[in-house]
Design an enzyme around this catalytic site. Sequence first.
Site, PDB file in Angstrom:
ATOM      1  N   TRP A   1      24.754 -12.932  26.925  1.00 45.44           N
ATOM      2  CA  TRP A   1      25.142 -13.870  25.866  1.00 45.44           C
ATOM      3  C   TRP A   1      25.624 -13.136  24.630  1.00 45.44           C
ATOM      4  O   TRP A   1      26.583 -13.559  23.977  1.00 45.44           O
ATOM      5  CB  TRP A   1      23.988 -14.814  25.528  1.00 45.44           C
ATOM      6  CG  TRP A   1      23.643 -15.705  26.676  1.00 45.44           C
ATOM      7  CD1 TRP A   1      22.458 -15.772  27.342  1.00 45.44           C
ATOM      8  CD2 TRP A   1      24.507 -16.661  27.319  1.00 45.44           C
ATOM      9  NE1 TRP A   1      22.531 -16.697  28.362  1.00 45.44           N
ATOM     10  CE2 TRP A   1      23.768 -17.254  28.370  1.00 45.44           C
ATOM     11  CE3 TRP A   1      25.830 -17.060  27.122  1.00 45.44           C
ATOM     12  CZ2 TRP A   1      24.311 -18.234  29.204  1.00 45.44           C
ATOM     13  CZ3 TRP A   1      26.373 -18.039  27.959  1.00 45.44           C
ATOM     14  CH2 TRP A   1      25.613 -18.609  28.978  1.00 45.44           C
TER      15      TRP A   1
ATOM     16  N   ASP B   1      21.503 -15.743  17.558  1.00 51.41           N
ATOM     17  CA  ASP B   1      21.455 -16.776  18.594  1.00 51.41           C
ATOM     18  C   ASP B   1      20.002 -16.846  19.064  1.00 51.41           C
ATOM     19  O   ASP B   1      19.484 -15.893  19.637  1.00 51.41           O
ATOM     20  CB  ASP B   1      22.383 -16.359  19.743  1.00 51.41           C
ATOM     21  CG  ASP B   1      22.314 -17.287  20.953  1.00 51.41           C
ATOM     22  OD1 ASP B   1      21.500 -18.236  20.947  1.00 51.41           O
ATOM     23  OD2 ASP B   1      23.073 -17.052  21.916  1.00 51.41           O
TER      24      ASP B   1
ATOM     25  N   LYS C   1      17.488 -25.294  26.001  1.00 47.77           N
ATOM     26  CA  LYS C   1      16.499 -24.366  26.529  1.00 47.77           C
ATOM     27  C   LYS C   1      15.095 -24.807  26.105  1.00 47.77           C
ATOM     28  O   LYS C   1      14.212 -24.913  26.919  1.00 47.77           O
ATOM     29  CB  LYS C   1      16.771 -22.937  26.026  1.00 47.77           C
ATOM     30  CG  LYS C   1      18.188 -22.450  26.238  1.00 47.77           C
ATOM     31  CD  LYS C   1      18.537 -22.203  27.698  1.00 47.77           C
ATOM     32  CE  LYS C   1      20.026 -22.181  27.983  1.00 47.77           C
ATOM     33  NZ  LYS C   1      20.762 -21.052  27.469  1.00 47.77           N
TER      34      LYS C   1
HETATM   35  C1  LIG Z   1      22.130 -20.677  27.476  1.00 50.34           C
HETATM   36  C2  LIG Z   1      22.469 -19.741  26.380  1.00 50.34           C
HETATM   37  C3  LIG Z   1      23.746 -19.744  25.779  1.00 50.34           C
HETATM   38  C4  LIG Z   1      24.859 -20.648  26.231  1.00 50.34           C
HETATM   39  O1  LIG Z   1      24.592 -21.943  25.891  1.00 50.34           O
HETATM   40  P1  LIG Z   1      25.669 -23.104  26.095  1.00 50.34           P
HETATM   41  O2  LIG Z   1      25.062 -24.208  25.314  1.00 50.34           O
HETATM   42  O3  LIG Z   1      25.761 -23.363  27.554  1.00 50.34           O
HETATM   43  O4  LIG Z   1      26.960 -22.643  25.524  1.00 50.34           O
HETATM   44  C5  LIG Z   1      23.957 -18.875  24.747  1.00 50.34           C
HETATM   45  N1  LIG Z   1      22.998 -18.041  24.311  1.00 50.34           N
HETATM   46  C6  LIG Z   1      21.777 -18.006  24.875  1.00 50.34           C
HETATM   47  C7  LIG Z   1      20.749 -17.065  24.350  1.00 50.34           C
HETATM   48  C8  LIG Z   1      21.479 -18.858  25.919  1.00 50.34           C
HETATM   49  O5  LIG Z   1      20.254 -18.819  26.476  1.00 50.34           O
END
Ligand SMILES: *Cc1c(COP(=O)(O)O)cnc(C)c1O
Length: 360
Positions: free
Chosen positions: A101, A171, A195
């Site tokens: 990511w 993030d 998540k």
């Molecule tokens: C799942 C995830 C993403 C991507 O998320 P989307 O909403 O599908 O774009 C980005 N960063 C992390 C840390 C993730 O776990």
Amino acid sequence: MGRVYNFSAGPAVLPEEVLKEAAEEMLDYKGTGMSVMEMSHRSKAYEEIIQTAEKDIRDLMNIPDNYKVLFLQGGASQQFAMIPMNLMKNRKADYIITGQWAKKAWQEAQIYGEAKAIASSADKTFSYIPDCSDLPIDDDADYVYICENNTIYGTKFKTLPNTKGKTLVADVSSCFLSEPVDVTKYGVIYGGVQKNVGPAGVVIVIIREDLITEDTLPGTPTMLKYKIHADNNSLYNTPPAYGIYICGKVFKWLKKMGGLEAIQKRNIEKAQILYDFLDSSKMFHGTVRKEDRSLMNVPFVTGNEELDAKFVKEAKAAGFENLKGHRTVGGMRASIYNAMPIEGVKALVEFMKKFEAENQ
Ligand SMILES: *Cc1c(COP(=O)(O)O)cnc(C)c1O
């Protein structure tokens, strides 16, 4: 069939209480005679939902007044572009690459400017967090970017990088609301909610006000400007209304559980059960350097692909879903987010013990 123990990395398990409440309110939300899905986002009832949600996440995370909370769409991945478009005044940013990511965010930023990878753990398949105490941070860097919890690899920053005064952007998709945070250490904290917080379709961005400006990169679409969303309290256009409503319920649930300190305590306890077993097992092993282990995503292997596949299959039959590791890593991964009950982790460990005994 009843509910399974769902170890999915995302979309992931939500508190049963929240789902039941949403079910009860499905046809008639609090006497409005309609579902939240059917109501105007400009209505009194919806205004209260979104304002309460914002207030509750502010309480939970102790978010200072000089930060905005935005409820946006496009998932975490859209932030990979929105961040450089809005923050890259010098067209320079430094990225710490701790997994897929972070790498995707870094690659996206390269479209807009000079995005430099100043540290990486790619050399050991992202199984650790690099030392970030003295990195070659560019004097002109607009920000330093991290992915704080690496969903796929199961690592977590236990101390934030030394950004040498530069704005930190994080993030936190897979560790959102899993523990207390000091928001003041960040310029931007954001996460896709699917998540740990709610249904897919919402991304929450917590951003310091001085970073919200008219001065975005040329060609930035209106919808990708933080300012337009901040000025309109996330109601510039129709927001992901139902998703925000569920997030709001999860915030209430977290408050009822005692807030982020209590949740952290529970998360440590839960993860410990699984890690202790992995450290004692002759068959199963964790894949991450111990000091960098995530409380949310726990990857593990037997060292034998056939045995891994057999385990995943038998686990599924026994009611433990989504234990297969990410397609780029293999093995297994148990995601044990806030809403995974401690009983789920205990039952998984019992199942692993049994499997180990049966497959000596
Ligand atoms: C799942 C995830 C993403 C991507 O998320 P989307 O909403 O599908 O774009 C980005 N960063 C992390 C840390 C993730 O776990």
